[in-house]
Design a protein around this motif. Structure first.
Motif, PDB file in Angstrom:
ATOM      1  N   SER A  58       0.852  -1.190   0.000  1.00 31.94           N
ATOM      2  CA  SER A  58       0.000   0.000   0.000  1.00 31.94           C
ATOM      3  C   SER A  58       0.884   1.235   0.000  1.00 31.94           C
ATOM      4  CB  SER A  58      -0.888   0.035   1.252  1.00 31.94           C
ATOM      5  OG  SER A  58      -0.100   0.268   2.406  1.00 31.94           O
ATOM      6  N   GLY A  59       0.267   2.375  -0.328  1.00 27.76           N
ATOM      7  CA  GLY A  59       0.997   3.635  -0.243  1.00 27.76           C
ATOM      8  C   GLY A  59       1.396   3.961   1.183  1.00 27.76           C
ATOM      9  N   THR A  60       0.582   3.530   2.149  1.00 30.72           N
ATOM     10  CA  THR A  60       0.923   3.758   3.559  1.00 30.72           C
ATOM     11  C   THR A  60       2.241   3.088   3.903  1.00 30.72           C
ATOM     12  OG1 THR A  60      -1.372   3.936   4.287  1.00 30.72           O
ATOM     13  CG2 THR A  60       0.239   3.283   5.940  1.00 30.72           C
ATOM     14  N   VAL A  61       2.356   1.812   3.561  1.00 29.68           N
ATOM     15  CA  VAL A  61       3.553   1.044   3.928  1.00 29.68           C
ATOM     16  C   VAL A  61       4.783   1.582   3.198  1.00 29.68           C
ATOM     17  CG1 VAL A  61       4.594  -1.249   3.981  1.00 29.68           C
ATOM     18  CG2 VAL A  61       2.147  -0.992   4.399  1.00 29.68           C
ATOM     19  N   THR A  62       4.648   1.897   1.918  1.00 28.28           N
ATOM     20  CA  THR A  62       5.811   2.403   1.185  1.00 28.28           C
ATOM     21  C   THR A  62       6.218   3.793   1.665  1.00 28.28           C
ATOM     22  OG1 THR A  62       4.369   3.207  -0.602  1.00 28.28           O
ATOM     23  CG2 THR A  62       5.329   1.015  -0.863  1.00 28.28           C
ATOM     24  N   THR A  63       5.252   4.611   2.068  1.00 30.23           N
ATOM     25  CA  THR A  63       5.582   5.938   2.601  1.00 30.23           C
ATOM     26  C   THR A  63       6.322   5.827   3.924  1.00 30.23           C
ATOM     27  OG1 THR A  63       3.674   6.957   1.513  1.00 30.23           O
ATOM     28  CG2 THR A  63       4.636   8.158   3.360  1.00 30.23           C
ATOM     29  N   ILE A  64       5.854   4.937   4.804  1.00 29.26           N
ATOM     30  CA  ILE A  64       6.541   4.720   6.087  1.00 29.26           C
ATOM     31  C   ILE A  64       7.956   4.201   5.844  1.00 29.26           C
ATOM     32  CG2 ILE A  64       6.565   3.230   8.130  1.00 29.26           C
ATOM     33  CD1 ILE A  64       3.528   3.605   8.268  1.00 29.26           C
ATOM     34  N   ALA A  65       8.115   3.311   4.873  1.00 31.09           N
ATOM     35  CA  ALA A  65       9.446   2.790   4.551  1.00 31.09           C
ATOM     36  C   ALA A  65      10.359   3.899   4.035  1.00 31.09           C
ATOM     37  CB  ALA A  65       9.325   1.681   3.506  1.00 31.09           C
ATOM     38  N   ALA A  66       9.814   4.760   3.168  1.00 34.12           N
ATOM     39  CA  ALA A  66      10.616   5.865   2.635  1.00 34.12           C
ATOM     40  C   ALA A  66      11.026   6.824   3.749  1.00 34.12           C
ATOM     41  CB  ALA A  66       9.827   6.598   1.558  1.00 34.12           C
ATOM     42  N   SER A  67      10.128   7.056   4.703  1.00 32.23           N
ATOM     43  CA  SER A  67      10.451   7.906   5.845  1.00 32.23           C
ATOM     44  C   SER A  67      11.529   7.262   6.703  1.00 32.23           C
ATOM     45  CB  SER A  67       9.196   8.160   6.689  1.00 32.23           C
ATOM     46  OG  SER A  67       8.238   8.906   5.963  1.00 32.23           O
ATOM     47  N   PHE A  68      11.429   5.972   6.924  1.00 32.80           N
ATOM     48  CA  PHE A  68      12.433   5.237   7.705  1.00 32.80           C
ATOM     49  C   PHE A  68      13.810   5.350   7.063  1.00 32.80           C
ATOM     50  CE2 PHE A  68      14.699   1.137   8.203  1.00 32.80           C
ATOM     51  CZ  PHE A  68      14.984   1.218   9.562  1.00 32.80           C
ATOM     52  N   LEU A  69      13.853   5.305   5.726  1.00 28.69           N
ATOM     53  CA  LEU A  69      15.119   5.407   5.010  1.00 28.69           C
ATOM     54  C   LEU A  69      15.591   6.852   4.859  1.00 28.69           C
ATOM     55  CD1 LEU A  69      14.447   2.809   2.159  1.00 28.69           C
ATOM     56  CD2 LEU A  69      15.951   2.502   4.134  1.00 28.69           C
ATOM     57  N   GLY A  70      14.722   7.801   5.196  1.00 26.59           N
ATOM     58  CA  GLY A  70      15.079   9.208   5.064  1.00 26.59           C
ATOM     59  C   GLY A  70      15.125   9.694   3.627  1.00 26.59           C
TER      60      GLY A  70
END
Length: 287
Positions: free
Chosen positions: A180-192
């Motif tokens: 989902s976009g939620t999961v990929t957005t959280i992952a992108a935030s985690f990676l900075g």
């Protein structure tokens, strides 16, 4: 207008084989038939409103390449705009090297086929709450943190009929795949990541604690901070917390050391299913 653009691209590339699907928004819309007729009249495109089980199955097979050979219990989560699909799959009777392929074979349906060891769908559920519909339930709550907590617990209440909700589950051999976009957005935030990079996000492994850290950072930013955070993006800031509330509820119930982030979904599932049905692919998995 968007569908007209799609039709133009279809004509430009000479596409002859296609499957055009609509999901929860059309399933619940009272004027869905009128909308589909209008689309056909104006673009010539025939939309198919797919059932929740079909949507869940397509999400599952799209994630086949991300299934670990060590996984015995798999939960696939697809957080959409209007609904969230959960599918729990038992892979314990499948040889480790065959587990990703066993997921791909589900394109034929969730019911078992043949006598060979296969992926067993323990249960699946389509919750009629996604990032948009869950957010709409609590527009009257002004406090950001309180609204988030209410959304998370409200979503969990809808899982009572999902059989794994009331079962014990060991963390060893357990994998969640979130698409989902939620999961990929959280992952992108985690990676900075200040600019989204699919190659870095798709297939990333995160733990419950790492996801929880990102969600708490979102809460500390508040609505204005999230709106201006480049990792979230202006097109997603208003929906990220309802999606995060859904994800937090799931991880509260089923904590894991291995949530695999999937930047893939219905489109890949449709492609895999069609290619398998046409005999082009030999039941995956495929990158």
């Amino acid at each position: 207008q968007a569908l007209s653009i799609c039709q133009s691209k279809i004509e430009k590339h000479g596409v002859r084989r296609m499957r055009l699907v609509a999901t929860e928004a059309c399933r619940r819309a009272r004027n869905a038939r009128d909308f589909i007729r209008q689309v056909r009249r104006e673009t010539g495109m025939d939309l198919e409103v797919i059932a929740p089980e079909v949507e869940a199955r397509l999400a599952v097979i799209s994630c086949a390449p991300l299934v670990s050979k060590r996984t015995e219990q798999l939960l696939v989560v697809d957080i959409g705009g209007g609904s969230t699909e959960l599918v729990w799959i038992d892979l314990s009777q499948v040889a480790p090297e065959d587990r990703p392929r066993a997921i791909m074979r589900l394109h034929a349906g969730f019911a078992p086929h043949g006598d060979a060891p296969a992926a067993r769908v323990v249960d699946w559920i389509s919750v009629p709450l996604g990032v948009a519909t869950l957010k709409d339930q609590f527009t009257d709550v002004q406090d950001d943190t309180a609204r988030f907590a209410l959304m998370s617990w409200y979503f969990e209440e809808k899982l009572a009929s999902f059989s794994p909700y009331n079962s014990e589950n060991a963390r060893a051999g357990f994998q969640i795949i979130g698409t989902s976009g939620t999961v990929t957005t959280i992952a992108a935030s985690f990676l900075g990541l200040r600019r989204y990079d699919r190659a870095k996000v798709d297939g990333l492994h995160m733990s419950s604690d790492q996801i929880d850290t990102v969600i708490h950072e979102y809460l500390s930013l508040g609505p204005e901070g999230r709106r201006s955070d480049p990792r979230i993006g202006r097109d997603r800031h208003s929906l990220i917390m309802s999606g995060a509330a859904i994800l937090q509820a799931l991880l509260r119930i089923w904590p894991t050391d291995r949530l695999s982030v999937a930047d893939r979904g219905l489109r890949e599932g449709l492609l895999y299913a069609q290619m398998s049905a046409d005999g082009v692919l030999d039941d995956g998995p495929y990158q």
